[in-house]
Design a protein around this motif. Sequence first.
Motif, PDB file in Angstrom:
ATOM      1  N   ALA A  52      19.899  -0.317   2.466  1.00 27.06           N
ATOM      2  CA  ALA A  52      19.750  -1.731   2.151  1.00 27.06           C
ATOM      3  C   ALA A  52      18.346  -2.068   1.696  1.00 27.06           C
ATOM      4  O   ALA A  52      18.141  -2.952   0.884  1.00 27.06           O
ATOM      5  CB  ALA A  52      20.092  -2.575   3.371  1.00 27.06           C
ATOM      6  N   ALA A  53      17.387  -1.350   2.209  1.00 28.43           N
ATOM      7  CA  ALA A  53      16.020  -1.687   1.860  1.00 28.43           C
ATOM      8  C   ALA A  53      15.808  -1.509   0.375  1.00 28.43           C
ATOM      9  O   ALA A  53      16.371  -0.619  -0.231  1.00 28.43           O
ATOM     10  CB  ALA A  53      15.061  -0.805   2.629  1.00 28.43           C
ATOM     11  N   GLY A  86      -0.004  15.267  -1.425  1.00 29.12           N
ATOM     12  CA  GLY A  86       0.643  14.585  -0.313  1.00 29.12           C
ATOM     13  C   GLY A  86       0.339  13.098  -0.283  1.00 29.12           C
ATOM     14  O   GLY A  86       0.572  12.427   0.709  1.00 29.12           O
ATOM     15  N   SER A  87      -0.171  12.619  -1.370  1.00 27.87           N
ATOM     16  CA  SER A  87      -0.508  11.192  -1.385  1.00 27.87           C
ATOM     17  C   SER A  87       0.767  10.379  -1.421  1.00 27.87           C
ATOM     18  O   SER A  87       1.650  10.612  -2.228  1.00 27.87           O
ATOM     19  CB  SER A  87      -1.361  10.898  -2.616  1.00 27.87           C
ATOM     20  N   SER A  88       0.860   9.464  -0.545  1.00 28.02           N
ATOM     21  CA  SER A  88       2.099   8.706  -0.466  1.00 28.02           C
ATOM     22  C   SER A  88       1.991   7.357  -1.161  1.00 28.02           C
ATOM     23  O   SER A  88       2.972   6.719  -1.452  1.00 28.02           O
ATOM     24  CB  SER A  88       2.456   8.472   0.993  1.00 28.02           C
ATOM     25  N   LYS A  89       0.785   6.984  -1.414  1.00 28.09           N
ATOM     26  CA  LYS A  89       0.623   5.650  -2.007  1.00 28.09           C
ATOM     27  C   LYS A  89       0.900   5.711  -3.488  1.00 28.09           C
ATOM     28  O   LYS A  89       0.446   6.607  -4.177  1.00 28.09           O
ATOM     29  CB  LYS A  89      -0.794   5.133  -1.791  1.00 28.09           C
ATOM     30  N   LYS A  90       1.624   4.781  -3.945  1.00 30.30           N
ATOM     31  CA  LYS A  90       1.866   4.720  -5.377  1.00 30.30           C
ATOM     32  C   LYS A  90       0.769   3.881  -6.010  1.00 30.30           C
ATOM     33  O   LYS A  90       0.392   2.857  -5.486  1.00 30.30           O
ATOM     34  CB  LYS A  90       3.229   4.077  -5.654  1.00 30.30           C
ATOM     35  N   VAL A 137      14.386  10.048   0.053  1.00 26.87           N
ATOM     36  CA  VAL A 137      14.819  10.258   1.424  1.00 26.87           C
ATOM     37  C   VAL A 137      14.375   9.035   2.210  1.00 26.87           C
ATOM     38  O   VAL A 137      13.197   8.716   2.260  1.00 26.87           O
ATOM     39  CB  VAL A 137      14.177  11.513   2.025  1.00 26.87           C
ATOM     40  N   MET A 138      15.345   8.364   2.783  1.00 24.67           N
ATOM     41  CA  MET A 138      14.992   7.166   3.512  1.00 24.67           C
ATOM     42  C   MET A 138      14.415   7.529   4.875  1.00 24.67           C
ATOM     43  O   MET A 138      15.004   8.287   5.634  1.00 24.67           O
ATOM     44  CB  MET A 138      16.226   6.282   3.691  1.00 24.67           C
ATOM     45  N   GLY A 139      13.241   7.007   5.120  1.00 22.93           N
ATOM     46  CA  GLY A 139      12.624   7.230   6.411  1.00 22.93           C
ATOM     47  C   GLY A 139      12.129   5.896   6.919  1.00 22.93           C
ATOM     48  O   GLY A 139      12.557   4.850   6.433  1.00 22.93           O
ATOM     49  N   GLN A 140      11.233   5.956   7.857  1.00 23.42           N
ATOM     50  CA  GLN A 140      10.709   4.697   8.376  1.00 23.42           C
ATOM     51  C   GLN A 140       9.250   4.557   8.021  1.00 23.42           C
ATOM     52  O   GLN A 140       8.508   5.538   7.977  1.00 23.42           O
ATOM     53  CB  GLN A 140      10.870   4.656   9.893  1.00 23.42           C
ATOM     54  N   CYS A 141       8.855   3.320   7.775  1.00 31.42           N
ATOM     55  CA  CYS A 141       7.451   3.049   7.517  1.00 31.42           C
ATOM     56  C   CYS A 141       6.648   3.406   8.765  1.00 31.42           C
ATOM     57  O   CYS A 141       7.039   3.056   9.882  1.00 31.42           O
ATOM     58  CB  CYS A 141       7.268   1.571   7.182  1.00 31.42           C
ATOM     59  N   GLU A 184       5.973   6.535   2.852  1.00 23.49           N
ATOM     60  CA  GLU A 184       5.407   6.679   4.188  1.00 23.49           C
ATOM     61  C   GLU A 184       5.049   5.305   4.764  1.00 23.49           C
ATOM     62  O   GLU A 184       5.256   5.022   5.936  1.00 23.49           O
ATOM     63  CB  GLU A 184       4.159   7.544   4.111  1.00 23.49           C
ATOM     64  N   ILE A 185       4.452   4.503   3.889  1.00 26.01           N
ATOM     65  CA  ILE A 185       4.120   3.132   4.272  1.00 26.01           C
ATOM     66  C   ILE A 185       4.975   2.225   3.395  1.00 26.01           C
ATOM     67  O   ILE A 185       4.983   2.378   2.179  1.00 26.01           O
ATOM     68  CB  ILE A 185       2.636   2.818   3.989  1.00 26.01           C
ATOM     69  N   CYS A 186       5.687   1.280   3.994  1.00 29.22           N
ATOM     70  CA  CYS A 186       6.584   0.456   3.199  1.00 29.22           C
ATOM     71  C   CYS A 186       5.787  -0.513   2.332  1.00 29.22           C
ATOM     72  O   CYS A 186       4.606  -0.753   2.556  1.00 29.22           O
ATOM     73  CB  CYS A 186       7.563  -0.311   4.084  1.00 29.22           C
ATOM     74  N   LYS A 187       6.493  -1.043   1.347  1.00 29.71           N
ATOM     75  CA  LYS A 187       5.811  -1.870   0.364  1.00 29.71           C
ATOM     76  C   LYS A 187       5.152  -3.105   0.978  1.00 29.71           C
ATOM     77  O   LYS A 187       4.062  -3.501   0.590  1.00 29.71           O
ATOM     78  CB  LYS A 187       6.805  -2.281  -0.706  1.00 29.71           C
ATOM     79  N   ALA A 188       5.830  -3.694   1.954  1.00 25.93           N
ATOM     80  CA  ALA A 188       5.262  -4.890   2.576  1.00 25.93           C
ATOM     81  C   ALA A 188       3.934  -4.561   3.236  1.00 25.93           C
ATOM     82  O   ALA A 188       2.962  -5.322   3.137  1.00 25.93           O
ATOM     83  CB  ALA A 188       6.239  -5.467   3.594  1.00 25.93           C
ATOM     84  N   CYS A 189       3.888  -3.421   3.905  1.00 25.47           N
ATOM     85  CA  CYS A 189       2.647  -3.046   4.589  1.00 25.47           C
ATOM     86  C   CYS A 189       1.541  -2.737   3.578  1.00 25.47           C
ATOM     87  O   CYS A 189       0.370  -3.051   3.827  1.00 25.47           O
ATOM     88  CB  CYS A 189       2.890  -1.843   5.506  1.00 25.47           C
ATOM     89  N   VAL A 190       1.910  -2.123   2.451  1.00 27.89           N
ATOM     90  CA  VAL A 190       0.908  -1.856   1.417  1.00 27.89           C
ATOM     91  C   VAL A 190       0.340  -3.174   0.896  1.00 27.89           C
ATOM     92  O   VAL A 190      -0.879  -3.352   0.770  1.00 27.89           O
ATOM     93  CB  VAL A 190       1.528  -1.041   0.255  1.00 27.89           C
ATOM     94  N   LEU A 191       1.238  -4.116   0.621  1.00 28.24           N
ATOM     95  CA  LEU A 191       0.790  -5.411   0.112  1.00 28.24           C
ATOM     96  C   LEU A 191      -0.067  -6.130   1.151  1.00 28.24           C
ATOM     97  O   LEU A 191      -1.096  -6.725   0.829  1.00 28.24           O
ATOM     98  CB  LEU A 191       1.994  -6.282  -0.268  1.00 28.24           C
ATOM     99  N   LEU A 192       0.376  -6.054   2.393  1.00 33.03           N
ATOM    100  CA  LEU A 192      -0.369  -6.727   3.462  1.00 33.03           C
ATOM    101  C   LEU A 192      -1.763  -6.128   3.615  1.00 33.03           C
ATOM    102  O   LEU A 192      -2.738  -6.845   3.827  1.00 33.03           O
ATOM    103  CB  LEU A 192       0.384  -6.606   4.789  1.00 33.03           C
ATOM    104  N   GLU A 193      -1.826  -4.801   3.487  1.00 29.05           N
ATOM    105  CA  GLU A 193      -3.117  -4.142   3.620  1.00 29.05           C
ATOM    106  C   GLU A 193      -4.094  -4.692   2.575  1.00 29.05           C
ATOM    107  O   GLU A 193      -5.228  -5.032   2.872  1.00 29.05           O
ATOM    108  CB  GLU A 193      -2.952  -2.636   3.445  1.00 29.05           C
TER     109      GLU A 193
END
Lengths: 450, 110
Positions: free
Chosen positions: A300-301, A367-371, A389-393, A403-412
């Motif tokens: 769903a995400a 291994g960089s996870s940030k886009k 592969v769906m995982g959890q933030c 690795e870090i979900c989009k909301a957390c990236v934006l919040l950061e």
Amino acid sequence: MPPTPCALCKTNRALILRPKDHSKLCKACFISVFETEIHHTITTNNLFHRGEKIAIGASGGKDSTVLAAVLKTLNERYDYGVELILLSIDEGIKGYRDDSLETVKRNAQQYEMPLTILGYSELYGWTMDQVVEQVGKKGNCTYCGVFRRQALDRGAARLGVKHVVTGHNADDVAETVLMNLLRGDLPRLSRTTSIITSTPSAVSTDPNSHTNVKRSKPLKYAYEKEIVLYAHHRNLDYFSTECIYSPEAFRGSARALIKNLERVRPSAILDVVRSGEDMAKLVPGSDEGCGGVCSSSVPAAEEEEGGCGSSNGRTAGGEMANMEQHLSQNEAAAENGLEVEITSTGKSRATQTQQRGNTAKESLQNGSSKKSKKGKGEPPAPRKVTKQVMGQCKRCGYLSSQEICKACVLLEGLNKNRPKNSIEVGYDESQETEVNGVTNGLQKTHIAAE
Amino acid sequence: MSGITDEKTVSITVEFSGGLELLFDNERKLSLALPSRDENGATSNIAYLVRYLCETTMKDPRKDLFVLDGTVRPGILVLINDADWELEGEDQYELQANDNILFVSTLHGG
């Protein structure tokens, strides 16, 4: 013109011309047929089960208001045995949400459903007004869209609700099908056409996690036109507005295309929806391949489109940010040789993938996870070729392929630039926030059912 | 009822909803004395009413949000006395005294 009699009861004057089959119905027959069709959608797709607690994503707009009214009616008429509650998200946009939230509060009383209003400030520490102050009016829809996508799930989890229904209608779905078609994103097309989306249970072992929330769209086959007519003829109390930060949003070209098609041939909307479902079956690994029976595996995400309006169908900048990621899935599919039906694009994709192979490997090794954030005008950057592969933030635990979900990236990004104040106390200093406490979601409002 | 004693005009009620009222000064309901003949001397119909609204009533410059290519923008429903205008001859419907014409936008969000 002499009045036309209703095609069903043959007595009353026909007032409605149904877009799907051109039948002419009177008010009473139309309302009954409209409700029966939603009932049919619910039962044939096994959307609900007895004893389930269901949150209606409510904005006060036409779609969610009609959804609440119809579900209440059907739950009583056919004894579904489900418990319905209203869940509203307050983006914290002064002068925009205030009135619609008032409408939701009235709906809560009219339909005797408990209401919870959850604010962006409560969930993320930022209201949209504050976000806009920080990032400007351009691109703020991305934030709003990303935040909203998670907000309903988070809200549901807080309330211990496992199922959220939204007011997405046939026009919304058709629009999404066309947009994904236009940008060649079939994997996403297949996800967005599903009537039920939910997170794989494997992702989270915690039953109360907000990654474990089912989403469905009971109005998926209902025309927007009929939703508006239903609201009109039942005299429902709804509110329509346009977001002050993107007043042009509803002029989205896919939407205009849909409405133009409808005028020429009204059945086109449902035809596009059906085409989308059929195309989805051809997508490798698609859930639709099994006739929607195993739909529980559709993530769903990141599923929903757009940033604006309660029904996310209205186009906004949000989806552009996601596009890159989803294109990379296409490439992953091409590389894995899974592209059976879509051969014409397969070749060019394969070459592209080869060209990018080296860069992709590099970025994988790093291994960089940030886009990297990409401007719209830039040439396509090398993409990581990864199977999704769906995982959890790692920060918030939300379902995410990163690795870090989009909301957390934006919040950061937002929090880095926030002058001095810490997240917890920063907004308390603003007088405006205090005055508009409800708008900014600092308080949860509960209106108990009478 | 007094308005219709004047043969030169036809008294009708025009309503806007679904967000369309935002284009008309937040006015949801108007009582209009519309000229009973259009520019060419023909009986006033919906097409003329739409032109009339654009030229005389609507102050918002975004006319294209109401009218597109000479007709009501797709996505805006028109109800003539609560009936879909497609059942009444669309913009060729000739207005009669005390008609109620409702324009509802389906384009706005919640």
